[in-house]
Design an enzyme around this catalytic site. Structure first.
Site, short mmCIF file in Angstrom:
data_model
loop_
_atom_site.label_atom_id
_atom_site.label_comp_id
_atom_site.label_asym_id
_atom_site.label_seq_id
_atom_site.Cartn_x
_atom_site.Cartn_y
_atom_site.Cartn_z
N SER A 143 22.20 0.16 51.07
CA SER A 143 22.09 -1.05 50.25
C SER A 143 20.90 -1.83 50.80
O SER A 143 20.43 -1.56 51.92
CB SER A 143 23.37 -1.87 50.43
OG SER A 143 23.23 -3.18 49.92
N TYR A 156 30.60 -5.49 55.25
CA TYR A 156 29.81 -4.61 54.37
C TYR A 156 28.42 -4.40 54.97
O TYR A 156 27.93 -3.27 55.07
CB TYR A 156 29.72 -5.27 52.99
CG TYR A 156 28.97 -4.49 51.94
CD1 TYR A 156 29.58 -3.47 51.23
CD2 TYR A 156 27.64 -4.79 51.65
CE1 TYR A 156 28.90 -2.76 50.25
CE2 TYR A 156 26.95 -4.09 50.67
CZ TYR A 156 27.57 -3.08 49.98
OH TYR A 156 26.89 -2.38 49.01
P1 NAI Z 1 31.46 1.20 41.78
O1 NAI Z 1 32.72 0.56 42.27
O2 NAI Z 1 31.06 1.00 40.37
O3 NAI Z 1 31.47 2.75 42.07
C1 NAI Z 1 31.92 3.25 43.31
C2 NAI Z 1 32.85 4.41 43.07
O4 NAI Z 1 33.33 4.82 44.34
C3 NAI Z 1 34.06 3.99 42.22
O5 NAI Z 1 34.24 4.88 41.13
C4 NAI Z 1 35.23 4.05 43.22
O6 NAI Z 1 36.43 4.45 42.61
C5 NAI Z 1 34.72 5.09 44.22
N1 NAI Z 1 35.37 4.96 45.52
C6 NAI Z 1 35.70 3.86 46.19
N2 NAI Z 1 36.36 4.15 47.32
C7 NAI Z 1 36.42 5.51 47.37
C8 NAI Z 1 36.98 6.43 48.27
N3 NAI Z 1 37.64 6.02 49.38
N4 NAI Z 1 36.87 7.75 48.02
C9 NAI Z 1 36.24 8.18 46.90
N5 NAI Z 1 35.72 7.36 45.99
C10 NAI Z 1 35.79 6.04 46.22
O7 NAI Z 1 30.32 0.66 42.76
P2 NAI Z 1 28.77 0.98 42.86
O8 NAI Z 1 28.08 -0.29 42.80
O9 NAI Z 1 28.38 2.05 41.96
O10 NAI Z 1 28.70 1.47 44.35
C11 NAI Z 1 28.19 2.75 44.75
C12 NAI Z 1 27.49 2.57 46.08
O11 NAI Z 1 26.36 1.72 45.91
C13 NAI Z 1 28.36 1.90 47.16
O12 NAI Z 1 28.14 2.58 48.39
C14 NAI Z 1 27.82 0.49 47.20
O13 NAI Z 1 28.02 -0.09 48.45
C15 NAI Z 1 26.36 0.72 46.91
N6 NAI Z 1 25.62 -0.45 46.41
C16 NAI Z 1 25.99 -1.10 45.25
C17 NAI Z 1 25.27 -2.20 44.82
C18 NAI Z 1 25.61 -2.93 43.57
O14 NAI Z 1 25.04 -4.01 43.31
N7 NAI Z 1 26.49 -2.47 42.73
C19 NAI Z 1 24.10 -2.70 45.59
C20 NAI Z 1 23.82 -1.94 46.78
C21 NAI Z 1 24.55 -0.87 47.16
#
Ligand code: NAI
Length: 296
Positions: A143, A156
């Protein structure tokens, strides 16, 4: 890894948000894609979206903190599509609360998924990819919070600094095996990460207070202006093809990063250095430069 067509990719957190954006772009580029996610509803909705396409996508329910399940998921991916060469350790959670109000359960949950999940993905797949001997690519999602700190989400931030450090180190270790390693550092993305609390395990919910619904609504509004996950996926694919160490999808951080690096440099003292110590550091830097050149 420039030639991605026909290659098998395994994406954690692939059921939603950025992971699903990557899956769409990778499948469009002719890759066989496994999406692994803890949320069955996310996997079902994602697979429904692929129904009328000729994309090759397979869904596996997986909690990335479960090491035995991770090995089984890797076996399943291989059985369905063949050996995995591209792994995106992307699953992540956030709880948007200050560190001074946090509990051990908060720490264990966030570090367990955001850092532990990445470690488990690396431990599961790297031996398989090196044994195959045909190279590969690992992409770990950190991130901008791997560079920029603030009071709002301290755990985080800790987890994302760790993912960045781990990924940078891994890149030098895996270069001799022709395995490229990238770290994805997005800013705001239009995802539902603010809903993470819904999948918090009961065992790590000890002193958790009630969810602040008003705050949730504000977070949902905020994320709507985030970058489209498919655009992020496109930048990840370009980064994989070029084997870039850093994949920064968002241009709006240039000035802030410059300020941070300048602030660090100002804090480092000038002055005479012990010659023996200097010789040691110069040798280390030369070795690092050779490793970097090999990794590119
Ligand atoms: P999101 O919540 O839309 O997608 C993340 C997915 O990971 C979800 O489908 C969730 O069910 C799954 N997940 C969560 N815990 C899990 C586990 N223990 N085992 C397997 N799957 C699991 O969130 P997003 O934003 O797509 O996040 C993806 C990555 O991007 C994360 O690592 C987040 O920290 C990072 N990120 C997101 C940002 C944002 O603004 N949305 C900014 C910077 C980084």
């Amino acid at each position: 890894m420039n030639d991605v067509e026909g290659k098998v990719a395994f994406i954690t957190g692939g059921g939603g948000g950025i992971g699903l954006g990557m899956a769409e772009v990778f499948a469009e580029a002719g890759m066989k894609v496994v999406i692994a996610d803890i949320r069955q509803d996310h996997l079902d909705a994602a697979m429904a979206g692929f129904e009328n396409t000729n994309f090759q996508v397979h869904a596996i329910k997986l909690d990335v903190t479960d090491r035995a399940a991770f090995a089984r998921a890797a076996d399943e991916a291989e059985a369905v599509f063949g050996p995995v060469q591209i792994v995106c350790n992307n699953a992540g959670i956030n709880m948007f609360s200050p560190m001074d109000e946090s509990t051990y359960d908060d720490w264990d949950w966030i570090m367990g998924v955001n850092l532990g999940g990445v470690i488990n993905g690396v431990q599961t797949f790297v031996p398989r990819i090196t044994a195959l001997g045909q190279g590969g690519q690992i992409g770990n999602t950190a991130s901008m919070a791997a560079f920029i700190t603030g009071p709002g989400a301290g755990i985080y931030t800790t987890s994302k600094f760790a993912v960045r450090g781990m990924t940078e180190s891994l890149r030098w270790s895996l270069a001799p095996y022709n395995i490229g390693v990238s770290v994805l550092c997005p800013g705001l993305v239009n995802s539902t990460i603010y809903e993470s609390d819904k999948i918090r395990p009961a065992a790590l919910s000890g002193a958790k207070g009630p969810v602040d619904e008003g705050f949730m609504k504000r977070l949902a509004e905020l994320h709507k202006v985030g970058m489209d996950p498919v655009d992020v996926g496109g930048k990840v694919l370009a980064g994989i093809r070029a084997n870039d160490l850093y994949i920064f999808p968002h241009p709006e951080f240039r000035d802030e990063l410059r300020e941070i690096f300048d602030e660090i440099l100002v804090a480092v003292p000038e002055g005479d250095v012990d010659p023996q110590r200097l010789a040691f550091e110069e040798g280390r830097r030369e070795a690092a430069a050779r490793a970097k050149a090999q990794a590119k």
